[in-house]
Design a protein around this motif. Structure first.
Motif, short mmCIF file in Angstrom:
data_model
loop_
_atom_site.label_atom_id
_atom_site.label_comp_id
_atom_site.label_asym_id
_atom_site.label_seq_id
_atom_site.Cartn_x
_atom_site.Cartn_y
_atom_site.Cartn_z
N TYR A 81 32.38 14.54 73.67
CA TYR A 81 32.14 15.37 74.85
C TYR A 81 31.86 14.50 76.08
CZ TYR A 81 31.53 19.34 71.60
OH TYR A 81 31.68 20.29 70.62
N GLU A 84 35.17 12.33 76.94
CA GLU A 84 36.23 13.18 77.47
C GLU A 84 35.85 13.79 78.83
OE1 GLU A 84 39.37 14.08 75.99
OE2 GLU A 84 39.05 12.50 74.51
N ALA A 86 33.33 15.99 79.59
CA ALA A 86 32.75 17.34 79.65
C ALA A 86 31.30 17.30 80.14
CB ALA A 86 32.82 18.01 78.28
N ARG A 122 32.51 24.76 81.64
CA ARG A 122 32.12 23.76 80.64
C ARG A 122 32.46 24.23 79.22
NH1 ARG A 122 29.55 19.15 82.74
NH2 ARG A 122 28.44 19.58 84.66
N LYS A 124 34.92 26.04 78.38
CA LYS A 124 36.36 25.77 78.25
C LYS A 124 36.59 24.31 77.88
CE LYS A 124 38.82 29.41 79.97
NZ LYS A 124 39.54 30.13 78.95
N GLN A 125 35.89 23.39 78.56
CA GLN A 125 36.04 21.97 78.26
C GLN A 125 35.62 21.65 76.82
OE1 GLN A 125 33.68 20.62 81.79
NE2 GLN A 125 35.30 19.07 81.91
N TYR A 126 34.47 22.17 76.40
CA TYR A 126 34.00 21.92 75.03
C TYR A 126 35.04 22.41 74.01
CZ TYR A 126 29.55 21.55 77.51
OH TYR A 126 28.55 21.22 78.39
#
Length: 152
Positions: A81, A84, A86, A122, A124-126
């Motif tokens: 996380y 990348e 996030a 966030r 969505k990112q995870y």
């Protein structure tokens, strides 16, 4: 049903802004409507909290709360996380909460942390990161969203 509870929920019990929904959520856990999952990461964070907040998890009957310890796999996902993008490295413990919930396939991570957890973009990112590395999607909610309402 199991809900992973981060540190903000325990603190929210005594916070004017969040207690309206946190108190019924904790009370429903005491009644056994669902099981709370708490990690060693959360317990470590609670060490800096006021005594009444630190002691709150102990008010949940042992049959309705589950303690988990973070694993190497969960630490690895938490690092992903960060790597990348996030979350910034400063919020590594937030990444740990999310990775624990993801890998344990908990129904929902429950939090009052709107900046890093209960945040549409966030989440969505995870979930993109989770899917990229072969994990399931995570659901993150506030106590208000997972508290049983009046049956009428």
């Amino acid at each position: 049903m199991k809900f992973y509870v981060d540190t903000s929920v325990w603190g929210g019990y005594y916070d004017k802004e969040f207690s309206e929904w946190t108190i019924p959520f904790i009370e429903q856990a005491r009644q056994g409507k669902f099981t709370l999952v708490i990690s060693d990461v959360t317990l470590a964070e609670l060490q800096d909290a006021p005594k009444n907040v630190r002691d709150l998890p102990e008010t949940i009957p042992s049959s309705n709360i589950e303690l988990v310890n973070i694993t190497p796999e969960q630490l690895s996902l938490a690092e992903k996380y960060i790597l990348e993008g996030a979350l910034p490295p400063k919020y590594y413990s937030d990444a740990q909460h999310i990775s624990i919930s993801t890998i344990l396939k908990i129904e929902s991570l429950v939090s009052w942390n709107f900046k890093h957890m209960v945040n549409f973009f966030r989440i969505k990112q995870y979930n993109l990161i989770n899917l990229k590395f072969g994990y399931s999607m995570i659901d993150i909610r506030t106590p208000k969203e997972v508290t049983y309402g009046d049956p009428e």
